[in-house]
Design an enzyme around this catalytic site. Structure first.
Site, PDB file in Angstrom:
ATOM      1  N   HIS A   9     -15.662  -0.884   8.792  1.00  0.00           N
ATOM      2  CA  HIS A   9     -14.812  -1.194   7.430  1.00  0.00           C
ATOM      3  C   HIS A   9     -15.489  -2.112   6.427  1.00  0.00           C
ATOM      4  O   HIS A   9     -14.642  -2.521   5.665  1.00  0.00           O
ATOM      5  CB  HIS A   9     -13.159  -1.272   7.668  1.00  0.00           C
ATOM      6  CG  HIS A   9     -13.042  -0.431   8.738  1.00  0.00           C
ATOM      7  ND1 HIS A   9     -12.711   1.016   8.109  1.00  0.00           N
ATOM      8  CD2 HIS A   9     -12.506  -0.134   9.864  1.00  0.00           C
ATOM      9  CE1 HIS A   9     -12.264   1.663   9.080  1.00  0.00           C
ATOM     10  NE2 HIS A   9     -12.211   0.986  10.147  1.00  0.00           N
ATOM     11  N   LYS A  62       0.788  -1.176  -0.047  1.00  0.00           N
ATOM     12  CA  LYS A  62      -0.075   0.010   0.076  1.00  0.00           C
ATOM     13  C   LYS A  62       1.007   1.430   0.007  1.00  0.00           C
ATOM     14  O   LYS A  62       0.238   2.282  -0.478  1.00  0.00           O
ATOM     15  CB  LYS A  62      -0.979  -0.032   1.243  1.00  0.00           C
ATOM     16  CG  LYS A  62      -1.894  -1.329   1.279  1.00  0.00           C
ATOM     17  CD  LYS A  62      -2.680  -1.226  -0.031  1.00  0.00           C
ATOM     18  CE  LYS A  62      -3.507  -2.935   0.008  1.00  0.00           C
ATOM     19  NZ  LYS A  62      -4.135  -3.280  -1.340  1.00  0.00           N
ATOM     20  N   ARG A  77      -9.065  -6.548  -8.995  1.00  0.00           N
ATOM     21  CA  ARG A  77     -10.066  -7.518  -9.316  1.00  0.00           C
ATOM     22  C   ARG A  77     -11.539  -6.973  -9.510  1.00  0.00           C
ATOM     23  O   ARG A  77     -11.383  -5.692  -9.351  1.00  0.00           O
ATOM     24  CB  ARG A  77      -9.977  -8.314  -7.882  1.00  0.00           C
ATOM     25  CG  ARG A  77     -10.388  -7.649  -6.591  1.00  0.00           C
ATOM     26  CD  ARG A  77     -11.107  -8.114  -5.541  1.00  0.00           C
ATOM     27  NE  ARG A  77     -11.593  -7.340  -4.515  1.00  0.00           N
ATOM     28  CZ  ARG A  77     -11.217  -6.508  -3.707  1.00  0.00           C
ATOM     29  NH1 ARG A  77      -9.777  -6.795  -3.407  1.00  0.00           N
ATOM     30  NH2 ARG A  77     -11.892  -5.671  -2.945  1.00  0.00           N
TER      31      ARG A  77
HETATM   32  C1  MV4 Z   1      -8.715   7.694   6.247  1.00  0.00           C
HETATM   33  C2  MV4 Z   1      -9.653   8.340   6.980  1.00  0.00           C
HETATM   34  C3  MV4 Z   1      -9.195   9.904   6.922  1.00  0.00           C
HETATM   35  N1  MV4 Z   1      -8.170  10.210   6.776  1.00  0.00           N
HETATM   36  N2  MV4 Z   1      -7.188   8.262   5.974  1.00  0.00           N
HETATM   37  C4  MV4 Z   1     -10.544   3.210   6.853  1.00  0.00           C
HETATM   38  C5  MV4 Z   1     -10.238   2.229   6.334  1.00  0.00           C
HETATM   39  C6  MV4 Z   1      -9.332   2.197   5.220  1.00  0.00           C
HETATM   40  N3  MV4 Z   1      -9.729   1.761   3.924  1.00  0.00           N
HETATM   41  C7  MV4 Z   1      -9.161   3.948   4.965  1.00  0.00           C
HETATM   42  N4  MV4 Z   1      -9.933   4.550   6.031  1.00  0.00           N
HETATM   43  C8  MV4 Z   1      -9.768   5.823   6.257  1.00  0.00           C
HETATM   44  N5  MV4 Z   1      -8.839   6.220   6.093  1.00  0.00           N
HETATM   45  C9  MV4 Z   1      -7.312   9.259   6.277  1.00  0.00           C
HETATM   46  N6  MV4 Z   1      -6.172   9.916   5.788  1.00  0.00           N
HETATM   47  C10 MV4 Z   1     -10.676   7.816   7.454  1.00  0.00           C
HETATM   48  C11 MV4 Z   1     -10.815   6.273   6.827  1.00  0.00           C
HETATM   49  C12 MV4 Z   1     -12.042   5.906   7.058  1.00  0.00           C
HETATM   50  C13 MV4 Z   1     -13.242   5.540   6.516  1.00  0.00           C
HETATM   51  C14 MV4 Z   1     -12.809   5.623   4.957  1.00  0.00           C
HETATM   52  C15 MV4 Z   1     -13.775   5.581   3.997  1.00  0.00           C
HETATM   53  C16 MV4 Z   1     -14.990   4.804   4.440  1.00  0.00           C
HETATM   54  C17 MV4 Z   1     -15.151   4.458   5.629  1.00  0.00           C
HETATM   55  C18 MV4 Z   1     -14.302   4.900   6.700  1.00  0.00           C
HETATM   56  C19 MV4 Z   1     -14.717   4.777   8.056  1.00  0.00           C
HETATM   57  C20 MV4 Z   1     -13.813   4.917   8.748  1.00  0.00           C
HETATM   58  C21 MV4 Z   1     -12.529   5.295   8.652  1.00  0.00           C
END
Ligand code: MV4
Length: 664
Positions: free
Chosen positions: A235, A116, A297
């Site tokens: 998530h 990543k 995918r």
């Molecule tokens: C973040 C974020 C805020 N700022 N990165 C959650 C799991 C991973 N796929 C990335 N995630 C997040 N990354 C930064 N820099 C907030 C989340 C996040 C989130 C993102 C998209 C959809 C749902 C979420 C739920 C919690 C946290």
């Protein structure tokens, strides 16, 4: 064109891939584990090969066995679906080495996006917006604290090897940084065996918006617009939609172009998804989205893209893997209407979304309003070995409101028994007014969790119908036959129409009397209602106290589940005699099985009674119930007197064993 495809997967995605293959005249080969011997994907495929025991590690994750199965059956393509081996570069390599086409991107492309932090660096170079942050290898706490200060608080600490939110820490200020870092590193080490973390600017009001991309072997890449997957729980995506609500046209254009650049940067071929995070704190803006990761995918939620573009993405995958160019140019692709997908899971929302397993004794899925992609049918077991998804339910409409109300209606048509599902939870989500009004954000489910998961008490007419069904009162055909009236009279006067139901661990005594041809007077918990019940196809129309509802009842041998307005309630018939059996086995309490008045009471402590002898008579709503001695014995104590009103479960009388007879 590929002639014969082995599907290295199971469940709904295997079935969905088989469907497109059949339409294109491609022969299909399924593989299956012990647990999947009778699975739907096996019966849909032209051929099927057993590849090992139930655990995925011994079957669906065994690349060698799968390639061997492809070679044995002469398959010239392998479709990995999603999950399992779909993003395993070594598997993609081994497939090609065996002379079989891997229906997916090159091993190099999978590898490039698998790490990543490296992927983020690669994307930054390709001119794709990446969240400001530190993605390097240096892990010194003072150094990282400096980086956090440079990025500006609040920051988010993420595990480098992470995913699924593990090891994520939001840090508000410099003072709390080091402690949060240590805790994130500990969690990352425990979860992934790698303590290293990266630091990012915290994106407030995050929305998960992803772009579907497609590349071919001739250097072309197109995107098929966005999907909004912001509605998540821990998530895990719950409901997805396309397009994204509130997406300005310039942002859509910018995201599409960024996604195409991302795919081009790695020479991407096949179906892929570029995941972005967008800051929606001041609505969506073209300068506020950033690359998160790329999934190399086909995604679970690909059908919403199919619904708005009219493209069969699996067909495109097969054509591109066969060497054909992309079927359409970018300017030939456009968005039509709106689409939703809800993921129906075997899980118990009320008990913290615990996965549920068991046999799906009954399964009705919506038939007309929705596209339903499922890998199971009634009678199948939901095993603990694999993802407990039962089906994906997709609806479309000219606009968001139309597509959403179709989803809500479709979800109310889900009727599953034997295994707890999240159908009610999903349906309640779709009728939340703030969901209907706009863009659900990532905190939406948590904010509404109580209303979404709380138990709705069973309405009286639902309990009443359950009682009538379990008592068999609705079994005999009602007609104009004068005997019906007589039998009604008989049932009433016999005063034997009493059933004891178990509902959510509680005993529910219900008494009823037949009033007219299809009318009943039912007493639940002392509340009387007058019910008329008629059949309407598979459903019942229940009219109670001037209100009519269409309900569905799914019966088991001793239980029934009633479905109404997207909610459901389960009732089990309790053996009224069970109490007596218990008494016969040594129990000594004679208990009121329903609330009512004590009409007659044997009031002579010390008296000897024989099994079957009447001990008490109760009345509830003009119906009499005789309580007789479950065994021979002596009356030890009498706790109530004639005329007294008692609650259900009240002890009326205590028995004790007969005195020992002297021997010798
Ligand atoms: C973040 C974020 C805020 N700022 N990165 C959650 C799991 C991973 N796929 C990335 N995630 C997040 N990354 C930064 N820099 C907030 C989340 C996040 C989130 C993102 C998209 C959809 C749902 C979420 C739920 C919690 C946290």
């Amino acid at each position: 064109m590929i002639r014969k495809v082995l599907i290295a997967n199971r469940g709904e995605i295997a079935c969905r891939i088989i469907r497109t293959c059949r339409r294109l005249g491609i022969v299909t080969v399924a593989v299956y584990s012990d647990a999947d011997r009778d699975a739907l994907h096996v019966s849909l495929a032209d051929e099927a090969l057993h590849i090992g025991p139930s655990p995925a590690a011994a079957s669906y994750l065994c690349g060698d066995r799968i390639i061997d199965a492809a070679l044995r059956t002469g398959a010239d393509g392998i479709h990995p679906g999603y999950g399992f081996l779909s993003e395993n570069p070594a598997f993609a390599e081994a497939v090609s080495a065996a002379g079989i086409r891997f229906i997916g991107p090159s091993p190099d492309a999978i590898r490039a996006m698998g790490l990543k932090d490296a992927a983020k660096a690669l994307m930054e170079k390709a001119g794709v917006p990446v969240v400001p942050g530190y993605h390097g290898a240096e892990q010194d706490a003072d150094f990282l604290a400096g980086e956090a200060a440079r990025i500006g608080f609040p920051v988010l600490i993420k595990a480098r090897a992470g995913g699924g939110g593990k090891g994520m820490r939001r840090v508000e200020d410099a003072a709390s940084f080091k402690e949060a870092l240590e805790s994130a590193q500990r969690e990352a080490l425990a979860a992934f065996g790698d303590a290293s973390c990266l630091i990012e600017k915290y994106v407030s009001h995050p929305r998960h918006i992803e772009i579907q991309v497609f590349g071919d072997n001739h250097g072309n890449v197109v995107h098929l617009f966005e999907r909004d997957c912001s509605l998540q729980r821990r998530h895990q995506k719950v409901i997805e939609e396309a397009p994204a609500p509130g997406m300005p046209e310039d942002m859509r254009l910018a995201m599409g172009q960024a996604a195409v650049r991302a795919a081009q940067a790695i020479g991407y071929c096949g179906a892929g998804t570029i995941e972005f995070i967008a800051d929606a704190s001041e609505r969506l803006r073209a300068d506020r989205f950033w690359f998160m990761e790329m999934n190399t995918r086909l995604q679970v939620e690909h059908p919403v893209t199919e619904a708005i573009t009219g493209v069969d993405l699996v067909e495109w995958q097969l054509r591109i893997a066969s060497g054909e160019p992309l079927p359409r140019r970018q300017e030939e692709l456009s968005i039509h209407g709106w689409a939703f997908e809800a993921r129906l899971y075997a899980e118990d929302a009320e008990r913290g979304f615990l996965p549920a397993t068991g046999r799906l004794t009954h399964l009705d899925l919506p038939e007309h309003l929705a596209r339903v992609d499922s890998g199971v049918r009634a009678g199948d077991r939901i095993s603990p070995y694999y993802d407990p998804m039962i089906a994906k339910i997709m609806t479309r409409g000219a606009d968001r409101v139309t597509a959403l109300s179709a989803l809500s209606t479709a979800l109310a048509e889900v009727r599953a028994t034997g295994v707890t599902t999240n159908a009610t939870f999903l349906r309640r989500l779709t009728i939340q007014t703030d969901f209907a009004e706009g863009s659900p954000d990532t905190g939406f489910i948590d904010r509404h969790l109580a209303e979404l998961t709380m138990m709705h008490p069973a309405p009286h007419d639902v309990v009443a119908l359950a009682a009538l069904l379990l008592a068999g009162a609705l079994d005999q055909k009602k007609s104009n036959d004068p005997w019906d009236a007589l039998s009604g009279f008989r049932l009433w006067s016999q005063a034997a129409d009493f059933v004891s139901l178990e509902h959510r661990g509680h005993r529910l005594p219900v008494s009823f009397a037949t009033r007219q041809v299809d009318g009943y007077e039912v007493v639940v918990d002392g509340k009387v209602s007058t019910l008329r019940v008629s059949h309407a196809g598979a459903a019942y129309v229940v009219e109670a106290d001037g209100r009519s509802h269409t309900v569905h009842a799914v019966r088991g041998p001793r239980d029934v589940t009633i479905f109404r307005d997207g909610e459901s309630w389960h009732f089990v018939l309790m053996d009224v005699l069970a109490g007596e059996d218990e008494a016969a086995a040594g129990g000594d309490r004679i208990v009121a099985p329903m609330p009512g008045q004590v009409k007659l009471m044997r009031t002579s402590p010390g008296a000897t009674v024989v099994k079957g002898e009447t001990l008490a008579v109760m009345e509830a709503m003009k119906m009499e119930l005789t309580l007789s001695a479950p065994r021979d014995g002596t009356i030890a104590d009498v706790l109530v007197s004639e005329g007294e009103q008692v609650l259900e479960g009240a002890v009326l009388l205590m028995l004790e064993p007969l005195p020992e007879t002297e021997h010798g």
